[in-house]
Design a protein around this motif. Structure first.
Motif, mmCIF file in Angstrom:
data_model
loop_
_atom_site.group_PDB
_atom_site.id
_atom_site.type_symbol
_atom_site.label_atom_id
_atom_site.label_comp_id
_atom_site.label_asym_id
_atom_site.label_seq_id
_atom_site.Cartn_x
_atom_site.Cartn_y
_atom_site.Cartn_z
ATOM 1 N N GLY A 227 36.557 46.834 40.486
ATOM 2 C CA GLY A 227 36.723 46.166 41.763
ATOM 3 C C GLY A 227 36.501 44.666 41.743
ATOM 4 O O GLY A 227 36.532 44.017 42.782
ATOM 5 N N HIS A 228 36.280 44.099 40.565
ATOM 6 C CA HIS A 228 36.038 42.663 40.466
ATOM 7 C C HIS A 228 37.350 41.894 40.483
ATOM 8 O O HIS A 228 38.347 42.319 39.917
ATOM 9 C CB HIS A 228 35.267 42.340 39.181
ATOM 10 C CG HIS A 228 33.939 43.020 39.114
ATOM 11 N ND1 HIS A 228 32.840 42.564 39.806
ATOM 12 C CD2 HIS A 228 33.552 44.132 38.465
ATOM 13 C CE1 HIS A 228 31.827 43.364 39.576
ATOM 14 N NE2 HIS A 228 32.225 44.341 38.765
ATOM 15 N N ARG A 229 37.319 40.734 41.127
ATOM 16 C CA ARG A 229 38.523 39.896 41.206
ATOM 17 C C ARG A 229 38.780 39.223 39.866
ATOM 18 O O ARG A 229 37.856 38.743 39.218
ATOM 19 C CB ARG A 229 38.343 38.829 42.285
ATOM 20 C CG ARG A 229 38.304 39.364 43.688
ATOM 21 C CD ARG A 229 37.957 38.227 44.663
ATOM 22 N NE ARG A 229 37.923 38.676 46.026
ATOM 23 C CZ ARG A 229 36.840 39.162 46.641
ATOM 24 N NH1 ARG A 229 35.700 39.264 45.989
ATOM 25 N NH2 ARG A 229 36.897 39.542 47.900
ATOM 26 N N ARG B 224 42.482 43.180 40.926
ATOM 27 C CA ARG B 224 41.151 43.799 40.912
ATOM 28 C C ARG B 224 41.009 44.623 39.633
ATOM 29 O O ARG B 224 41.905 45.380 39.276
ATOM 30 C CB ARG B 224 40.968 44.717 42.121
ATOM 31 C CG ARG B 224 40.947 44.017 43.458
ATOM 32 C CD ARG B 224 39.672 43.231 43.634
ATOM 33 N NE ARG B 224 39.621 42.644 44.962
ATOM 34 C CZ ARG B 224 38.521 42.587 45.692
ATOM 35 N NH1 ARG B 224 37.389 43.077 45.226
ATOM 36 N NH2 ARG B 224 38.550 42.028 46.873
ATOM 37 N N SER B 225 39.883 44.442 38.959
ATOM 38 C CA SER B 225 39.608 45.239 37.766
ATOM 39 C C SER B 225 39.285 46.668 38.202
ATOM 40 O O SER B 225 39.154 46.954 39.401
ATOM 41 C CB SER B 225 38.425 44.643 36.998
ATOM 42 O OG SER B 225 37.225 44.815 37.742
#
Length: 112
Positions: free
Chosen positions: A53-55, A49-50
């Motif tokens: 919160g992005h995958r 997760r960045s």
């Protein structure tokens, strides 16, 4: 796991570097973000997760998802496809361990 401040160019050959966003990964695989999420929900892969919160997906994870997609395209439910892949990986690990432990310390195969 890649170092937080490692230069991006140093990660070009790293199969585990999470270089692909969900959208890009889906485009590369010819699938949908929902399919990627469903494979992740089974626990077969765990995308990084960045900070936002992005995958983020690695090439190794994309190969695993591509295998799952093959099985799903053949009519296997996603959960079953992920279990099959997990079992295939366990078998590969067991076979590798068996080969390693069947060798004598001098590097020759043990007599059976």
């Amino acid at each position: 796991m890649p170092a937080e401040n490692a230069p991006a160019a140093g990660n070009l050959d790293d199969d585990d570097y999470p270089a692909y966003t969900m959208g890009r990964a889906a485009a590369v695989l010819g699938t949908t973000p929902a399919f990627l999420r469903s494979v992740g929900e089974t626990g077969l892969i765990a995308p990084l997760r960045s900070e936002g919160g992005h995958r983020r997906y690695s090439r190794r994870q994309l190969r695993i998802v591509a295998r799952a997609r093959e099985l799903v395209d053949q009519g296997t439910p996603v959960e079953a496809a992920c279990r099959i892949i997990s079992l295939e990986n366990q078998l590969e690990d067991a076979l590798r361990l068996n080969r390693e432990t069947s060798r004598k310390p001098d590097g020759h195969a043990a007599d059976i």
